[in-house]
Design an enzyme around this catalytic site. Structure first.
Site, PDB file in Angstrom:
ATOM      1  N   CYS A 331      25.792  23.379  14.690  1.00 47.86           N
ATOM      2  CA  CYS A 331      25.229  23.182  13.524  1.00 47.86           C
ATOM      3  C   CYS A 331      25.427  23.002  11.944  1.00 47.86           C
ATOM      4  O   CYS A 331      24.444  22.313  10.972  1.00 47.86           O
ATOM      5  CB  CYS A 331      24.102  24.725  12.705  1.00 47.86           C
ATOM      6  SG  CYS A 331      25.240  26.107  14.084  1.00 47.86           S
ATOM      7  N   ARG A 360      35.074  25.411  22.753  1.00 50.38           N
ATOM      8  CA  ARG A 360      34.941  26.725  22.879  1.00 50.38           C
ATOM      9  C   ARG A 360      36.370  27.620  23.584  1.00 50.38           C
ATOM     10  O   ARG A 360      36.338  27.514  24.455  1.00 50.38           O
ATOM     11  CB  ARG A 360      33.923  27.881  22.700  1.00 50.38           C
ATOM     12  CG  ARG A 360      32.937  27.266  22.519  1.00 50.38           C
ATOM     13  CD  ARG A 360      31.301  27.793  22.909  1.00 50.38           C
ATOM     14  NE  ARG A 360      30.461  27.544  21.784  1.00 50.38           N
ATOM     15  CZ  ARG A 360      29.483  28.060  21.966  1.00 50.38           C
ATOM     16  NH1 ARG A 360      28.562  29.160  22.380  1.00 50.38           N
ATOM     17  NH2 ARG A 360      28.422  27.687  21.443  1.00 50.38           N
ATOM     18  N   GLN A 378      26.242  21.237  24.964  1.00 48.70           N
ATOM     19  CA  GLN A 378      24.136  21.503  24.585  1.00 48.70           C
ATOM     20  C   GLN A 378      23.295  20.689  24.019  1.00 48.70           C
ATOM     21  O   GLN A 378      23.586  19.824  23.324  1.00 48.70           O
ATOM     22  CB  GLN A 378      25.080  23.080  23.433  1.00 48.70           C
ATOM     23  CG  GLN A 378      25.834  23.929  22.617  1.00 48.70           C
ATOM     24  CD  GLN A 378      25.581  24.849  21.798  1.00 48.70           C
ATOM     25  OE1 GLN A 378      25.377  24.275  21.123  1.00 48.70           O
ATOM     26  NE2 GLN A 378      25.335  25.827  22.198  1.00 48.70           N
ATOM     27  N   ASP A 380      21.256  21.022  21.960  1.00 43.74           N
ATOM     28  CA  ASP A 380      21.243  21.718  20.211  1.00 43.74           C
ATOM     29  C   ASP A 380      19.265  21.046  20.221  1.00 43.74           C
ATOM     30  O   ASP A 380      19.020  19.324  19.740  1.00 43.74           O
ATOM     31  CB  ASP A 380      22.161  21.601  19.882  1.00 43.74           C
ATOM     32  CG  ASP A 380      21.858  23.211  19.144  1.00 43.74           C
ATOM     33  OD1 ASP A 380      21.008  23.312  18.582  1.00 43.74           O
ATOM     34  OD2 ASP A 380      23.665  23.167  18.235  1.00 43.74           O
ATOM     35  N   HIS A 382      17.902  21.531  15.938  1.00 42.56           N
ATOM     36  CA  HIS A 382      18.100  22.421  14.340  1.00 42.56           C
ATOM     37  C   HIS A 382      16.220  21.999  13.873  1.00 42.56           C
ATOM     38  O   HIS A 382      16.164  20.501  13.511  1.00 42.56           O
ATOM     39  CB  HIS A 382      19.171  22.044  13.296  1.00 42.56           C
ATOM     40  CG  HIS A 382      20.591  22.437  14.095  1.00 42.56           C
ATOM     41  ND1 HIS A 382      20.814  21.791  14.261  1.00 42.56           N
ATOM     42  CD2 HIS A 382      20.498  23.521  14.651  1.00 42.56           C
ATOM     43  CE1 HIS A 382      21.788  22.180  15.134  1.00 42.56           C
ATOM     44  NE2 HIS A 382      22.095  23.113  14.704  1.00 42.56           N
ATOM     45  N   LYS A 461      18.069  35.959  18.254  1.00 47.41           N
ATOM     46  CA  LYS A 461      17.782  35.074  18.829  1.00 47.41           C
ATOM     47  C   LYS A 461      16.349  35.696  20.091  1.00 47.41           C
ATOM     48  O   LYS A 461      16.455  36.675  20.148  1.00 47.41           O
ATOM     49  CB  LYS A 461      18.982  34.649  19.455  1.00 47.41           C
ATOM     50  CG  LYS A 461      19.528  35.234  20.086  1.00 47.41           C
ATOM     51  CD  LYS A 461      20.947  34.524  20.679  1.00 47.41           C
ATOM     52  CE  LYS A 461      21.644  35.891  21.898  1.00 47.41           C
ATOM     53  NZ  LYS A 461      23.079  35.301  22.552  1.00 47.41           N
ATOM     54  N   HIS A 507      17.480  27.057  15.403  1.00 51.19           N
ATOM     55  CA  HIS A 507      18.534  26.619  16.036  1.00 51.19           C
ATOM     56  C   HIS A 507      17.987  26.710  17.848  1.00 51.19           C
ATOM     57  O   HIS A 507      18.025  28.323  17.802  1.00 51.19           O
ATOM     58  CB  HIS A 507      19.924  27.135  15.881  1.00 51.19           C
ATOM     59  CG  HIS A 507      20.671  27.616  14.974  1.00 51.19           C
ATOM     60  ND1 HIS A 507      21.663  26.555  14.203  1.00 51.19           N
ATOM     61  CD2 HIS A 507      20.500  27.733  13.554  1.00 51.19           C
ATOM     62  CE1 HIS A 507      21.930  27.019  12.929  1.00 51.19           C
ATOM     63  NE2 HIS A 507      20.924  28.142  13.135  1.00 51.19           N
TER      64      HIS A 507
END
Length: 638
Positions: A331, A360, A378, A380, A382, A461, A507
RNA sequence: GCCGAUGUGGCUCAGUGGUAGAGCAGCUCACUCGUAAUGAGCAGGUCGUGGGUUCGACUCCCACCAUCGGCUCCA
């Protein structure tokens, strides 16, 4: 006295009749199948004596409720066996769980697999002794006295924390345990159980507490149910993506990079097919795609709050004496792209996707194949939008996720996670965001479970937990609504009024992590990918070397049609090469010999259905390319 | 990170104080074969890493690393 039965009928009984006796009165067969009762909504023992006016339901052994009673009693029988075999054992807790039961023990001696066998034998003996299981209520102080003198420190702690002034104990023979119940009426009712594994577990699940030894087991009403369950465990083992990943040469893991998977050519084919599919669907849903760097300056992470809230999970490095972090999320980088130009209210929503590789730091003991890694991609995106667009955008994501899971034949469950303890941002904003998510779920008529305090630090979430074809669930997709990052990064768009306004962010992911999703797919399909995902889609097998030239010409034709195809012209018998292709889970094997080469055909053998007979090459090409184009093939539910 | 177990050729595993063995896979040769393993031969390992004990360690001891089953955590 009057007792109401589940069918609404009311029966007259004498005071003091037990649930078991009521069952017997209804029918001897019911009595035989009864393991417990439900009186006014509470699970009770068969020996329980309902009051006048109570409603009584008999729990029979073929029900879900019965299973938890059986397993709970199995846990007690196991604890009894352990107490018999190992002096000085301290008992912690022993509940029934989804697939069985466990009991936590504190004992100097370390359990070994041989101990499990011995414990199981002792349990069998306890079952054969058919000890009656009886309940007794005692005052809390008496209970404390009892467990204290027995040196059962964990029970002491449990009792101290219990509400009310009375607690109940269950005993069977010489064994006695603090327990709310209910339980089977006697140990002889335990028919089918098996101890499965030994593990460490912290007392009360807190890593600051002492590590206890946990024994896992499972129990069922019938031997045959237990066998089905054990067969399922076997099946799960066969499907293990770590094993299949090796067998099918999809990926590997190495000591040199713990938690950092290596994808092999076959694995990359699966990966790329998934990504192609993903790009198609996202383009159709109005997404654009970006790519942002993996290493970014400390100041960005301080600004986003990751430096403060997420540091234990991050990797760091220095460049020219400045601190940088390896991104754990996409993000902040994505936000820089948003900020690189001015945005009009007309541009919103901006749906900005990124296949971002994040790192991570996971604790060493938690790594697990592709399911739990330290670097993952990911899928991902946004979404930046106006407040009035929030609901529609959330619904749009829900629908997109739904269409993906459908394509793979995954049923799924939805959870809503709310504000966690380490949250940033005000309560107002959290309430607003949480309500928006809830509103979208309700607008879509989706059932969901609430996970209090499980949200991300910047927003609540929705999580999608999908169920694979042998019934296990995995968290994949997530939708997080965020009012905080736009604030922190001072994101703006120019409104109709010509002034700056604050956008809202979503997200979201569909696969979650490509790595994990591929792992799940491997297990879901048991390695037998649908044709569109298969690394090798067809293998041509010439009968003898007389047919090599023809085999290669068939392969060429397939390759030209975009089919991933190989010729197995090794000097081996036909059966050998069939077997080899079958083990590699190639969807189609095309046998070509004299008959086929003279008629420009192939003899089709399908991975699932065996020999399908000869068809012209042309028509096989059409069949397989159709199957690939439509991405058909959902695994059979087991 | 914590508790326990495991680590031997590409894979699956045997060996257990006297300097490594099988099957499969690989390679070579023969066989030319019709829907889940043809036969013969060859090659392949500093036994996870580093220390220690010992005349001698794959084997015993210690530390570390990785993996597995869990706990905690999570995409």
């Amino acid at each position: 006295m009057r007792i109401t039965l589940p069918d609404g009928s009311v029966k007259e009984y004498n005071q003091g009749i037990s649930v078991g006796e009521i069952a017997l009165d209804i029918s001897p067969r019911l009595r035989k199948a009864a393991v417990a009762g439900i009186v006014d909504g509470e699970m009770v023992d068969l020996s329980y004596q309902p009051r006048d006016g109570a409603s009584v339901k008999i729990v029979t052994e073929d029900t879900e409720e019965a299973l938890s009673v059986i397993r709970h009693s199995a846990a007690h029988v196991m604890a009894q066996a352990v107490s018999r075999l190992f002096g000085g054992v301290k008992l912690a807790i022993g509940p029934a769980i989804d697939d069985g039961f466990y009991y936590d023990f504190d004992l100097e001696h370390r359990f070994t697999p041989e101990d499990l066998e011995a414990i199981e034998k002792e349990m069998q003996r306890i079952v054969e002794q058919n000890l009656p299981i009886t309940r007794a209520e005692v005052s809390k102080s008496a209970a404390l006295e009892k467990v204290r003198s027995a040196g059962q420190i964990y029970k002491e702690e449990l009792i101290s924390d219990l509400e009310g002034d009375h607690v109940s104990f269950y005993s069977q023979g010489e064994f006695e345990d603090l327990c709310r119940g209910p339980h089977l009426e006697s140990t002889g009712r335990l028919k089918a159980f098996k101890l499965l594994s030994i593990a460490g577990a912290y007392w009360r699940g807190d890593e600051r507490n002492k590590m206890l030894q946990r024994i896992y087991g499972t129990a069922f009403a019938k031997r045959s149910d237990l066998e089905v369950h054990l067969a399922r465990l076997e099946e799960a083992k066969k499907r293990d993506h770590r094993k299949l990943g090796k067998d099918l040469d999809l990926f590997s893991l190495h000591e040199e990079g713990p938690g950092f998977p290596f994808f092999h050519p076959n694995g990359v084919i699966v990966w790329n097919e998934l990504v192609n599919y993903w790009r198609e669907k996202h383009a159709a849903a109005g997404y654009v795609e970006i790519k942002t760097p993996i290493v970014l300056n400390r100041s960005l992470w301080e600004n986003s709050g990751h430096w403060e809230k997420y540091r234990e999970n991050m990797y760091f490095t220095q460049i020219d004496e400045q601190d940088f972090a390896v991104k754990p999320m996409n993000c902040p980088g994505g936000i820089l792209v948003y900020q690189s130009s001015l945005h009009s209210y007309r541009d919103l929503p901006i749906r900005c996707a990124e296949l971002g590789l994040v790192h991570r730091h996971e604790k060493s003991g938690t790594l697990h194949g592709l399911f739990r890694v330290r670097a993952f991609t990911q899928d991902d995106a946004h979404i930046y939008m106006r407040r009035d667009q929030v609901q529609d955008e959330i619904i749009g994501v829900i629908d997109l996720v739904d269409s993906f899971y459908r394509a793979f034949g995954f049923p799924y469950r939805v959870e809503l996670s709310t504000k966690p303890e380490n949250a940033i941002g005000s309560d107002d904003i959290w309430d607003l965001a949480t309500d928006a998510l809830r509103g979208a779920l309700e607008a879509r008529g989706l059932d969901y479970r609430v996970n209090e305090g499980d949200g991300a630090f910047y927003g609540p979430k929705i999580d999608f937990h999908l169920e694979d074809c042998i019934g296990r669930t995995w968290q994949c997709g997530t939708i997080q609504l965020d009012f905080v990052m736009p604030e922190r990064f001072d994101l703006t768009y120019v409104g109709e009024d010509g002034r700056k306004h604050r956008p809202v962010m979503i997200h979201r992911t569909v696969f979650g992590s490509l790595e994990r999703f591929i792992g799940i797919l491997i297990e879901h399909y048991a390695g037998a990918f649908p044709v569109w995902l298969s690394p090798v889609q067809a293998v041509v097998i010439p009968v003898t070397d007389m047919h090599h030239a023809y085999a290669h010409s068939v392969a060429r034709e397939l390759a030209e049609a975009g089919v991933r195809c190989r010729v197995d012209d090794r000097n081996e018998k036909l059966g050998y090469r069939i077997r080899d292709a079958q083990l590699l889970k190639v969807p189609y094997m095309l046998v070509v010999g004299d008959n086929e080469s003279s008629s420009r055909s192939v003899s089709v053998r399908s991975r699932e259905h065996g020999d399908r007979g000869s068809v012209p090459v042309e028509s096989f090409v059409k069949t397989i390319t159709d199957e690939i184009r439509t991405r058909s093939g959902v695994p059979q539910k087991r």
